[in-house]
Scaffold this motif. Structure first.
Motif, short mmCIF file in Angstrom:
data_model
loop_
_atom_site.label_atom_id
_atom_site.label_comp_id
_atom_site.label_asym_id
_atom_site.label_seq_id
_atom_site.Cartn_x
_atom_site.Cartn_y
_atom_site.Cartn_z
N THR A 76 0.78 -1.34 0.10
CA THR A 76 0.11 -0.01 0.08
C THR A 76 0.89 1.14 -0.07
OG1 THR A 76 -0.12 -0.26 2.54
CG2 THR A 76 -2.07 -1.04 1.34
N THR A 396 3.01 18.11 -2.14
CA THR A 396 2.65 16.80 -2.61
C THR A 396 3.17 16.89 -4.30
OG1 THR A 396 0.71 16.93 -1.50
CG2 THR A 396 0.56 15.63 -3.38
N MET A 570 -3.79 15.90 -16.69
CA MET A 570 -5.27 15.35 -16.75
C MET A 570 -5.87 16.56 -17.65
SD MET A 570 -5.52 12.55 -15.16
CE MET A 570 -4.17 11.59 -14.53
N GLY B 78 -1.08 5.11 0.18
CA GLY B 78 -2.44 5.38 -0.41
C GLY B 78 -3.46 4.94 0.52
N ASN B 106 -3.11 9.34 -3.01
CA ASN B 106 -1.77 9.57 -2.54
C ASN B 106 -1.31 10.38 -1.46
OD1 ASN B 106 -0.29 7.65 -4.20
ND2 ASN B 106 -0.13 9.11 -5.78
N PRO B 107 -0.61 10.16 -0.34
CA PRO B 107 -0.29 11.13 0.73
C PRO B 107 -0.22 12.55 0.22
CG PRO B 107 1.02 8.94 0.78
CD PRO B 107 0.42 8.94 -0.42
N GLY B 108 -1.11 13.21 0.79
CA GLY B 108 -1.13 14.67 0.60
C GLY B 108 -2.15 14.93 -0.13
N GLU B 109 -2.89 14.04 -0.88
CA GLU B 109 -3.97 14.51 -1.90
C GLU B 109 -5.05 14.36 -1.42
OE1 GLU B 109 -2.80 14.45 -5.60
OE2 GLU B 109 -1.07 13.54 -5.83
N THR B 110 -6.18 15.00 -2.15
CA THR B 110 -7.30 14.99 -1.71
C THR B 110 -8.27 14.53 -2.95
OG1 THR B 110 -7.24 16.90 -0.37
CG2 THR B 110 -9.53 16.49 -0.99
N GLU B 558 -9.33 12.21 -11.72
CA GLU B 558 -8.40 12.14 -10.62
C GLU B 558 -8.35 10.81 -10.11
OE1 GLU B 558 -10.82 14.58 -11.23
OE2 GLU B 558 -9.36 16.22 -11.24
N THR B 561 -5.51 8.68 -12.04
CA THR B 561 -4.03 8.93 -12.15
C THR B 561 -2.88 8.06 -12.37
OG1 THR B 561 -3.71 9.20 -9.74
CG2 THR B 561 -4.48 11.26 -11.07
#
Lengths: 575, 575
Positions: A76, A396, A570, B78, B106-110, B558, B561
């Motif tokens: 993960t 990020t 994107m 993730g 991913n870390p930091g993503e929304t 999104e 990705t």
């Protein structure tokens, strides 16, 4: 064209083709995955490469291209690998630094690291995402001189020694502890490892110990059995040593043998002889030793903790004079290291390091001088390190992408401070906790000379100032000098060594002291400069330099699939 | 238009505007991060949402839009969240299943989950990437009937009960153990949790126990202190219960109180009364109970392990009749569960569940029937589960993206087998280890009726066959019947209930038995169908259905990705 000119041209072409024939692409397919392993006799989990811990050793020649197809087989977690000490000239996206040079490689994905090793020397590689280096994601990278070149010293054989420290707590739990409120310190490592091997429950040298530690009963085939270094009498050996420790500063010794230090971080230095030597996390050295001792004995090779009150036993292995049995324990106790807090001893060692005659000299003037004060702070209740009151949190979107593509809002656009208050008392705990989180960038003018003054100070606890080995990506720097207390301009004028300062990629700043270094900002890209102590970086102890980023062309899009660069790709798609 | 027609139109418009005024968007900003927590009195680490474990409860009304802005604040991992039981009609990308409906965040993503809850009922949400559900990433999702609608039963108050099981070993280490060779089983959970609370070192009911377990001395404010359910005498309460266990099948009881089961997986069922009830991972129920017992006492609410030899203590809390003290221990010992391997008892319960009169009936005919045999196998030395000899390994590219965009090589194009050999002896360990890894998709013709026969069999060990609760994403299915031994065509003709079979999203297949279900493939998207036991899915026990994927429009980029969809976006960019 005269016939002479034609002959010269032909000779030149011949030479070029000879060179190109000598230069190779070294191809590797690597899979990163977790594996049960017992680095010190206590079973845990390591981040292994192709089932190996430490990862496979890469050996190459100067000019070779390294081509590593890295597949993330973790379940993960993302992953990246940093090639520590490699300049990554023209390939800044291959530096393997999450948030700076690329996005983490997601599970199941493959990323190709392709770069040229342009300088012979002793290097290593390691994870550079979160604290994954602490999970055991590291290995050696040795670059030999070109076939037709010679090292400026002689040796009959060589050994490779990668040093690290090991916790029984998982790196994830360590990360969580350090990010907790209240703060939880990870403590000292359980074991020191040499080439991934240590002994937690026993000692090879138990018979010499006053404490009731048990003698190791090793068959020799255990995962944690020490690797024995076998030597013939009256020969000279090169020991390539690099430190990938998460925390520990170390002192290395070979019982009864002098060591001649000849290389530091891939740079030749003026050879000097020592009984033992300090090595900080992120540093590498080559030392020569001659097997001139009584050949009927074996000898200790030892590593011991420096700069922190040692709670971790000495790491040990054996220098085995052939034809003695490898299991023959040396007659004498292992080398006694200097006192852990004898910093003068350490400074004396560091100050012995000078560039080999003929090495590149630093520019005599600097274009910009940065003063970087490190302080330990509490921010919103969290314990953090800060540089000039900014505690680094990684964005990020990788800087290389966001700067190259001119993306807004990817990081703090305000430049971090060039210096700190002149009134700051480095001998006292930080008086006002006015540090903040940040991820601004020091934008360096391309092809300028940059000085950095690393200024150490008191940590949060009274009368505590720690050792910090700072590592610069993408460059070597000249170490112009070290000093105690506050750096002053007079220091620069009176003490800077502009004659034969050593080139390094890692340098230590001593407690309550300063260290001055100079480099030429001529490598287009974005480069981390940070304390190589893994928990310190995790706690914000680093800065980011950018130089000539507009000159970087053809960043592989695979490096920028995340954050705002990912979003940009994107959007373009939907047009 | 006549004036009558105008009046009718106005009335219709009024009604529509009333409905739209009643329908809300429920907005949430969530941060997923690790947190030190003691779910059962032993400190560990949980994956928390906004500092809560379990995550916050969402309450909404039918027709509402749920809008969750999920930020991944984990450090190197993730994350995704699956909304268990929600159809995700027209929003298949919001199903929150890594590798199927989206890329891990991913870390930091929304990432924004935006979907409509179109059916009242008791649901929950949970992580669906690796085994992150086992890390404690789950919470309740309650959908109430529309304001102007009534439930088909009466109650005076309601409680919410989310069940789970807990290990002291981290979920990462569990993942690594299960993926190891030789195989390492994770063992039974240390504790059972009710709303995230359990007691490992003590029991509320110690005084009734023959074993020397100590009495819990709880002040009541501990993280693991049981949540007390306070009731008034002579009232009727609704208990909404859902099971997010990683492994355990459970039996729930309220000492001295009968329970009337009225809802299953968000579907009304014919009410029936029981002393205790089984609940498998992935299931949810509403039960009614009336506080008709001696009001001077308190009563136990208990959960106990079913279907595996119990090595985990009963989970307990207290039904507190006001005005008794909450700390008043019931006079009687906690409810005695049925014997763990009394499968007839369990079957009897399952077979009592029928759809409430007026519920949608299944089509009388099927267009396609899939026979899915589950076997435990060794593949290349690894212990795995397989369906028709294929052990599911998730691809890097989400199926929803790769199928929608017609990307090749994202997964095995060969369809997995429709059935298995008729000669297969389900009573014996798998005779030939000819299973393989795979990730092919069952392509279901859109708007067709699909039957599935889940066929259980012997595991690798002799005389062992386990319970598997199978969960279908994106749909409810009708449970047509259960049987012992090999399914035969006569079974279908003689035993299938086409009259009032219950609608569910999760159904159990009993040891050595079969379960038959039917659903209508009318929800464009890609949907997982898998054993809800977390380690079983991790070991390959699942299949993937795709239906009408070409009808899916406007998948947010999104969500895609990663993998080959990510690469596709990159390529288009460079054009």
């Amino acid at each position: 064209m005269s016939s002479l000119a034609i002959i010269i041209l032909l000779l030149l072409l011949l030479e070029l083709s000879t060179i190109s024939a000598m230069v190779k692409t070294r191809q590797f397919k690597w899979k990163v995955e977790y594996m049960h392993w017992s680095p010190d006799g206590v079973e845990g989990v390591v981040m292994a490469i192709n089932g190996k811990f430490p990862g496979p050793t890469i050996r190459a020649r100067v000019g070779d291209t390294i081509y590593v197809e890295l597949t993330n087989n973790l379940l993960t977690e993302g992953v990246v690998i940093h090639w520590h000490g490699i300049s990554q000239r023209e390939t800044p996206w291959a530096d393997g630094t999450a948030s700076i040079s690329q996005c983490p490689i997601n599970p199941g994905e493959t990323f190709v690291y392709r770069f040229i090793v342009d300088k012979a020397g002793t290097y290593f590689y390691h994870g550079h995402y979160g604290m994954q280096r602490s999970a055991g994601l590291y290995g050696s990278l040795i670059v030999e001189v070109a076939k037709d070149e010679k090292e400026p010293f002689h040796y009959d054989g060589e050994f490779n020694l990668l040093l690290s420290d090991w916790w029984h707590k998982s790196f994830q739990d360590q990360q969580i502890d350090l990010s907790s409120m209240p703060f939880r310190w990870i403590g000292e490592p359980q074991s020191l490892l040499m080439n991934g091997r240590g002994q937690f429950n026993c000692s090879l040298a138990a018979q010499f110990s006053k404490s009731p530690i048990s003698q190791c009963k090793l068959r020799g085939d255990e995962q944690y059995a020490p690797q024995i270094f076998q030597v013939h009498p009256n020969k000279t050996y090169r020991l390539r040593v690099a430190s990938s420790t998460a925390l520990s500063s170390l002192n290395l010794a070979i019982g009864g043998h002098k060591m001649v230090v000849v290389e530091a971080d891939g740079n030749y230095i003026q050879p000097f002889s020592v009984e033992n030597m300090d090595i900080y996390s992120g540093e590498s050295y080559s030392i020569l030793f001659t097997t001139d001792q009584d050949p009927s004995n074996n000898y200790w090779i030892s590593i011991s903790v420096r700069g922190r009150e040692p709670k971790t036993p000495q790491g040990l292995t054996i220098l085995n004079y052939i034809p003695n049995f490898a299991s023959k324990i040396p007659n004498f106790p292992p080398p006694l290291p200097p006192l852990w807090n004898d910093y003068n001893y350490s400074k004396t060692f560091s100050k012995k390091i000078f560039a080999l005659m003929g090495s590149p000299k630093p520019p005599t003037r600097h274009d910009r001088r940065l003063f970087l004060l490190n302080t330990q702070n509490r921010i919103e209740g969290y314990t953090r390190w800060a540089i000039n009151n900014i505690s680094l949190v990684f964005p990020t979107t990788p800087y290389l992408g966001s700067i190259n593509y001119g993306i807004n809002n990817a990081f703090d656009t305000k430049s971090p401070p060039n210096t700190f208050s002149k009134d700051y008392d480095i001998m006292k705990p930080p008086p006002n906790p006015n540090s903040t989180y940040g991820n601004g960038v020091y934008m360096l003018k391309f092809n300028t000379t940059i000085d950095i003054i690393l200024q150490n100070a008191n940590a949060l606890a009274e009368n505590v100032s720690e050792i910090h080995p700072w590592h610069l990506h993408g460059h070597n720097f000249w170490v112009l000098g070290y000093g105690d207390g506050n750096f002053t301009t007079e220091d620069a004028e009176t003490t800077f060594n502009l004659n034969n300062p050593p080139l390094r990629n890692t340098v230590v700043v001593f407690p309550y002291g300063w260290t001055a270094l100079r480099f030429f900002a001529d490598n287009p890209g974005v480069w981390a400069f940070h304390c190589h102590i893994e928990p310190h970086l995790h706690m914000g102890m680093g800065v980011v330099f950018a130089e000539g980023v507009h000159l970087v062309k053809n960043i592989p899009s695979e490096a920028l699939t995340c954050g705002l660069t990912g979003k940009m790709f994107m959007k373009n798609k939907h047009k």
